[in-house]
Write an enzyme that holds these catalytic residues in place. Structure first.
Site, PDB file in Angstrom:
ATOM      1  N   HIS A   1       0.838  -1.212   0.000  1.00 12.95           N
ATOM      2  CA  HIS A   1       0.000   0.000   0.000  1.00 12.95           C
ATOM      3  C   HIS A   1       0.876   1.267   0.000  1.00 12.95           C
ATOM      4  O   HIS A   1       0.915   1.962  -0.989  1.00 12.95           O
ATOM      5  CB  HIS A   1      -1.019   0.041   1.153  1.00 12.95           C
TER       6      HIS A   1
ATOM      7  N   ASP B   1      -4.877  -8.224  -3.536  1.00  6.67           N
ATOM      8  CA  ASP B   1      -5.178  -7.987  -2.128  1.00  6.67           C
ATOM      9  C   ASP B   1      -6.455  -8.682  -1.647  1.00  6.67           C
ATOM     10  O   ASP B   1      -6.455  -9.875  -1.394  1.00  6.67           O
ATOM     11  CB  ASP B   1      -5.225  -6.466  -1.895  1.00  6.67           C
TER      12      ASP B   1
HETATM   13 ZN   LIG Z   1      -3.413  -6.852   2.530  1.00  8.17          ZN
END
Ligand SMILES: [Zn+2]
Length: 456
Positions: free
Chosen positions: A273, A324
């Site tokens: 991220h 993800d």
């Molecule tokens: Zn994750």
């Protein structure tokens, strides 16, 4: 013992490390690319295709979350956010048994292969029994993930996650987080137990994943790094504004800043991220050689925010993409969302092309290939000695396949047709044919049965 197997595939166009080539003949021996010749006339028989690309690594996945896809798009309250989504996730995770995670993961990996991913970095944190107790085999759940990768024929970089605290400063785990929990000793035993499940794996990679600075104390982080045997190290970082604020309150530093000061971050690390980073942090991530693990579709789905990729690539930063939460599984969706998020943010076009690239599709693809390989701890690209991980695009769904070249990649990424991957070879094994995983029927039947039980 099986004899050496060798096969030749021929494609009209192929994307090699040196760029596009025509008349590409790839000789595969025991799952590895033995030789690549170009300018070769088409063979009279055997496998022929229009365009071949190297398989992409998917650098961040929580496979079990695939089963929640489509179940959380209902506004729960006026403050629906990452944190309210996480509560739903915990409820869901508490019901998953070992055989369930096997079925769900096999489905997710079959879909990843169909989407053109040939390796996945699995950020695996569902370790314990639903009541938080330990299984007899510490790698009971991890072993199911390994078995699922084997069943689907997916390349696996397993990142067992160390998760010990509910928040900064060593806060104890909440009841619903106890399935994820370990201390340094039990985590070392888990890593060792994983070895019992990998006897049949040819190119399995084992790394480690401190879950986040929320979940790991500085002392634990130091101990974990000592447990790593040279594999990749992944960590969630700076996904949420609240996480940045909490980190500032705890340490006086922003998360990325803190990590870069307190851990030996280098090219083995993947900062997953890294959404809320300032310019100085971006510059320092790029300088460290670490990979920014971008998950643009999930980050959009969870309302996380937008990574400043324009600045980051101008500093020479490495990046790759991951699916993800697996709310959707598509390499082209991730690459397109990455570029579009930058267009929204910068009010300009073709941002990811950066310096030296005429085509945004090509820049995105090659960026995600190189960064994904680095994060997964494997060599990538169509070159002798590398695993024979090949993706062929469908001529019927993508007319540009007849032309080849960067236009093909731009069309694949931006046209938005759901799936134009026709065939995938993973370590030389023809795993996707005509757009479908060869074992889809059985994998899907098991997945459906599990899903029905879980959501009933
Ligand atoms: Zn994750």
């Amino acid at each position: 013992m099986a004899g050496k197997t060798s096969e030749r595939l021929w494609f009209e166009h192929g994307l090699l490390p040196s760029g596009w080539a025509s008349g590409v003949e790839i000789t595969i021996s025991d799952g590895t690319i033995e030789e690549i010749s170009t300018g070769v006339m088409p063979p009279s028989g055997g496998v022929r295709g229009r365009t071949v690309l190297p398989g992409l690594p998917n650098l961040h996945s929580h496979a079990f979350q695939r089963a929640m896809s489509g179940l959380t798009e209902v506004r729960g309250n006026s403050q629906d956010s990452f944190w309210s989504w996480r509560s739903l996730l915990y409820q869901f995770a508490s019901r998953i048994r070992p055989e369930d995670i096997h079925a769900i993961t096999a489905m997710a990996y079959a879909e990843m292969l169909e989407a053109g991913f040939t390796r996945v970095c699995e950020f695996h944190y569902l370790h314990n029994a639903p009541d938080g107790g330990r299984y007899d085999d510490p790698a009971e759940m991890a072993g199911q993930v390994i078995r699922a990768a084997d069943d689907a024929g997916m390349g696996l970089t397993l990142l067992p996650v160390f998760y010990a605290h509910a928040g900064f400063g060593g806060q104890p785990l909440a009841e619903e987080q106890k399935r994820f929990g370990n201390d340094a000793g039990s985590f070392a035993r888990l890593l060792e137990a994983v070895g019992q499940h990998t006897a049949n794996q040819t190119d399995f990679v084992l790394g480690i994943a401190p879950h986040s600075l929320r979940a790991v104390t500085p002392d634990e982080l130091g101990e974990l790094i000592l447990l790593d045997k040279g594999g990749p190290i992944h960590i969630h970082i700076a996904e949420q504004v609240k996480e940045v604020q909490d980190c500032l309150a705890w340490s006086g530093a922003r998360p990325v800043d803190w990590l870069l000061h307190n851990a030996p971050v280098d090219g083995r690390w993947c900062l997953v991220h890294a959404t809320h980073t300032d310019d100085r942090e971006l510059h320092r991530i790029a300088k460290s050689g670490a990979v920014a693990g971008l998950c643009p579709v999930t980050e959009a789905n969870l309302g996380d925010g937008i990574f400043d990729a324009r600045a980051y690539i101008s500093y020479g930063g490495h990046y790759g993409v991951g699916t993800d939460s697996n709310v959707s599984i598509s390499a082209s969706d991730e690459l397109r969302m990455l570029e579009y998020s930058q267009r929204f943010k910068t009010l300009s076009r073709n941002v990811m092309a950066g310096e030296g690239y005429a085509s945004t599709g090509r820049a995105l693809f090659e960026g995600a290939l190189a960064g994904g390989g680095r994060a997964a701890g494997i060599p990538v690209g169509l070159a002798p000695g590398n695993p024979a991980d090949l993706v062929a695009l469908s001529e019927a769904d993508l007319p540009e396949a007849a032309i080849g070249g960067d236009r093909l990649l731009d069309a694949w990424v931006f046209r938005g047709k759901s799936n134009v991957v026709s065939d995938v070879w993973r370590r030389g094994r023809h795993t996707v044919k005509g757009g479908q995983h060869i074992h889809r029927a059985g994998i899907e039947a098991r997945y459906r049965a599990v899903l029905e039980a879980l959501i009933s």
